[in-house]
Design an enzyme around this catalytic site. Sequence first.
Site, mmCIF file in Angstrom:
data_model
loop_
_atom_site.group_PDB
_atom_site.id
_atom_site.type_symbol
_atom_site.label_atom_id
_atom_site.label_comp_id
_atom_site.label_asym_id
_atom_site.label_seq_id
_atom_site.Cartn_x
_atom_site.Cartn_y
_atom_site.Cartn_z
ATOM 1 C CE1 TYR A 56 19.191 70.137 27.298
ATOM 2 C CE2 TYR A 56 19.033 71.062 25.333
ATOM 3 C CZ TYR A 56 18.693 70.152 26.082
ATOM 4 O OH TYR A 56 17.463 69.560 26.218
ATOM 5 N N GLY A 63 16.655 67.139 28.028
ATOM 6 C CA GLY A 63 15.303 67.259 28.279
ATOM 7 C C GLY A 63 15.110 67.478 29.649
#
Length: 214
Positions: A56, A63
């Site tokens: 990530y 987000g």
Amino acid sequence: MTEAVRIGAAGLTIEEVVRAACGAGLALDAEPEFVGRIAASVRHLGDRLAAGDVVYGVNTGFGDSCVNAVASEHVTAMPLNLVRFHGCGTGALLGPTEAAAVVVVRVAALARGWSGVRPVVLERLCELVTRRVLPAIPSEGSVGASGDLTPLSYVAAVLVGEREVRFDGAVRPAAEVLAELRLPPLALGPKEALGLMNGTSVSTALACLCWARA
């Protein structure tokens, strides 16, 4: 000369945060096991990327955009782009002690060794606090929730030689002051902008100073 506050495996107390922010200076513990733990998180991240894993904010968007893959040729540009994207703070600047406290608290968090941020980044932040080269952080912007993203981007920006700093009683371009002090700007690694920005260090730093005043 006041002895610098040292950040090691035990972290910092509120009193130490305040003392470093008020001018005592800041330094990383040189104990090999402590420094090795920080470096190990950087190696772990590199191993995951080399194995083709999805990480990530490194090879994905942020987000809700985490479902979007980032091509390998763009991964190295992501940290600087993230820092620049959040450079939209407004309002009066935090004072010197407040700005120093923010950096101190962020170093303490990153020194836990979970964020994939290199020791050299933490050492540079310590040096900036000690030499009172402090990010000019606007007091209004995103805080809390997933992190004090906008104000912490001003900390990251100083490392790469962008935006402004408080130094020697004046607010000046960061690049100019770093050059004067012979501190070359750093190129941020794959997860370092996210590691620097995605935390509540502004909220926590100001709370430490409020506690001390109370």
